[in-house]
Design an enzyme around this catalytic site. Structure first.
Site, PDB file in Angstrom:
ATOM      1  N   GLU A 195       0.839  -1.200   0.000  1.00 11.99           N
ATOM      2  CA  GLU A 195       0.000   0.000   0.000  1.00 11.99           C
ATOM      3  C   GLU A 195       0.875   1.251   0.000  1.00 11.99           C
ATOM      4  OE1 GLU A 195      -3.413   2.025   2.903  1.00 11.99           O
ATOM      5  OE2 GLU A 195      -2.001   0.539   3.693  1.00 11.99           O
ATOM      6  N   LYS A 211      -9.428   2.079  -2.903  1.00  7.92           N
ATOM      7  CA  LYS A 211      -9.941   1.609  -1.618  1.00  7.92           C
ATOM      8  C   LYS A 211     -11.327   2.184  -1.359  1.00  7.92           C
ATOM      9  CE  LYS A 211      -8.524   1.241   3.240  1.00  7.92           C
ATOM     10  NZ  LYS A 211      -7.513   1.664   4.237  1.00  7.92           N
ATOM     11  N   CYS A 233      -5.165  -2.533   2.861  1.00  7.49           N
ATOM     12  CA  CYS A 233      -5.001  -2.340   4.297  1.00  7.49           C
ATOM     13  C   CYS A 233      -6.092  -3.076   5.081  1.00  7.49           C
ATOM     14  CB  CYS A 233      -4.977  -0.843   4.620  1.00  7.49           C
ATOM     15  SG  CYS A 233      -4.464  -0.477   6.312  1.00  7.49           S
TER      16      CYS A 233
END
Length: 503
Positions: A260, A326, A375
């Site tokens: 990430e 995301k 994440c």
């Protein structure tokens, strides 16, 4: 009540992943202690109060790592950051207090195996609620404590992580009541045989077959405090390219996965650093999936834009043809909820002010479709479910756990991600900045694993799987069926209590 609080508290501390000592079976002490508090309390109010206290202490001990990102990378002095785990723990403690209060009332009107089954049902519903309410934070999912024992988590392929937590609670409460009710003893034996028997049986079965894909997981171990400093961006790019070249010399990966925000700049722009990455991909034989911030202009005239936390797939021609943004952002870290009413800004200032992504389709690499989770998206079962429903044949989790330092958080994060592999019957490839990077097979076994705060790469081989688990088919039903069944159970108990008081 003090010793019951200690049973719940130390059960959580020793049962969930931590750097000192973990014994998964100890995690049963959390629901066992909370149920016992409910049975011993003289009123539902006292059961809630003591259950809340036990749950708050248990959660605070498991979430102590929150101090690190808030104090080191946020605006808060250490003394002001210190209460953060307790504040979050106090919120989670309300779920545990509610469980104790329910057990107090239910214990007066229901007995034996029925009481134990109701306990598991209500616990599973509370975990679903915890994973949904206020954007959700299902970090202390009871089933995740058992991931070091793959045989213990195989039922997640049928009932999911929340359902498996409920089964463990049935086992814990049955053990608590086995000397009182013969049916509880029989239920405890049955549940233990069910969990272990099905687990051992499934682990002996061959893994589902599919096209193989060789992947290099790259762990750069870039210092979080220097990561966004422009003076070190060249070193960061060279580090990831260098590690990928070493991985290519050892094997012939089709894909390299960088963590990430591995690229701390806008890879979408045609800048010098962006061109270095694109040129490397064109000249090598490997595509690169990397984390990077991204933006989209919303008003070109006023230069207004929005930011995304992106996983960009750089194909072998050096172009970014596919990406995933995301969609489930971290509140107070990646965005500020209720910003206009709160007297402080984001707790982690370097994280960015992001908006949720608009597309979540899997990314195509050869014969594989990559379902990407960025994440802490890996802690939410519904996001992995959504990726597989859209055709993902391999799950990918990229993360930057450097925020957490050498604490329990990276291990707990890995445990939660492991459950997604079992639930969906998919290989999961996990690449993080500072560890723990890993390859997890569809049975939840870790086949390759990095160290923490090490600069290394892992060459892994996974299979692109089309076959779907029972849980994948039943997940939508379980998502509303478990809470509805629990609500009916609570209503039944409350009605019995109401009738008893009238008498």
């Amino acid at each position: 009540m003090s010793y019951l609080i200690l049973i719940a508290m130390f059960g959580a501390w020793a049962g969930f992943a931590n750097p000192v000592f973990q014994f998964p079976l100890a995690a049963l002490g959390l629901p066992l202690g909370l149920a016992w508090i409910g049975f011993r309390a003289t009123s539902a109010r006292k059961a809630f109060r003591f259950g809340w206290l036990a749950g708050t202490l248990a959660a605070t001990g498991c979430l102590y790592w929150m101090v690190i990102p808030v104090s080191q990378y946020g605006n808060f002095p250490f003394l002001l950051a210190l209460p953060c785990p307790m504040l979050v723990g106090a919120v989670l403690g309300m779920y545990y207090g509610a469980f104790s209060a329910f057990m107090h009332v239910a214990g007066k009107h229901v007995s034996g195996a029925i009481l134990c089954l109701l306990a598991g049902l209500v616990w599973a519903a509370l975990e679903i609620l915890c994973g949904t309410l206020f954007t959700g934070f299902p970090w202390m999912n009871l089933a995740s404590a058992f991931t070091p024992w793959p045989a213990a988590i195989q039922l997640a392929s049928i009932v999911g992580a929340y359902g498996l937590s409920g089964i463990f609670v049935v086992l814990a409460v049955s053990l608590l009541l086995c000397s009182t009710y013969r049916s509880s003893l029989a239920l405890a034996v049955f549940m233990a045989i069910l969990v272990a028997g099905f687990g051992l049986f499934r682990l002996q079965q061959p893994l589902p077959d599919g096209p193989e894909i060789d992947i290099a997981l790259i762990q750069g171990n870039v210092d979080q405090s220097r990561k966004w400093d422009g003076r070190f961006q060249v070193d960061t790019v060279e580090k990831y390219i260098g590690l990928t070249r070493k991985a290519e010399q050892e094997a012939a990966p089709e894909l390299a996965i960088w963590p990430e925000t591995a690229m701390p700049f806008y890879l979408q722009e045609r800048t010098r650093l962006s061109e270095v990455v694109r040129k490397f991909v064109r000249e090598s034989s490997v595509a690169v999936l990397t984390g990077t911030p991204a933006y989209e202009m919303t008003n070109p005239q006023t230069r207004d834009y929005v930011l995304f936390n992106r996983a960009a797939l750089v194909s072998r021609d050096g172009r970014i043809r596919e990406y995933y943004d995301k969609e489930h952002l971290v509140p107070f870290g990646e965005y500020m909820p209720f910003e206009e009413w709160l007297p402080f800004g984001k707790l982690v200032q370097a994280a960015g002010d992001f908006v949720p992504g608009k597309t979540s389709a899997p990314l195509s690499v050869g014969k594989a479709a990559l379902g990407t989770l960025i994440c802490y998206e890996a802690i939410f079962p519904e996001l992995a479910q959504k990726q597989v429903a859209q055709g993902a044949t391999v799950l990918v989790n990229i993360s930057n756990d450097a925020w957490f330092g050498r604490t329990s958080a990276p291990m707990q994060h890995l445990s939660l991600a492991t459950l997604r592999a079992v639930e969906q019957g998919r290989w999961l490839a996990r690449s993080t900045n500072t560890g723990i990077s890993a390859a997890i097979d569809p049975h939840g076994r870790i086949t390759a694993r990095s160290g923490m705060f090490t600069e290394e790469f892992l060459n892994i081989r996974v299979k692109a799987i089309d076959e779907k688990t029972i849980f994948h088919h039943t997940c939508p039903t379980l998502a509303w069926g478990i809470p509805l069944a629990a609500l009916l159970g609570v209503a039944f108990v409350v009605r019995r209590e109401h009738i008893a008081r009238k008498r």
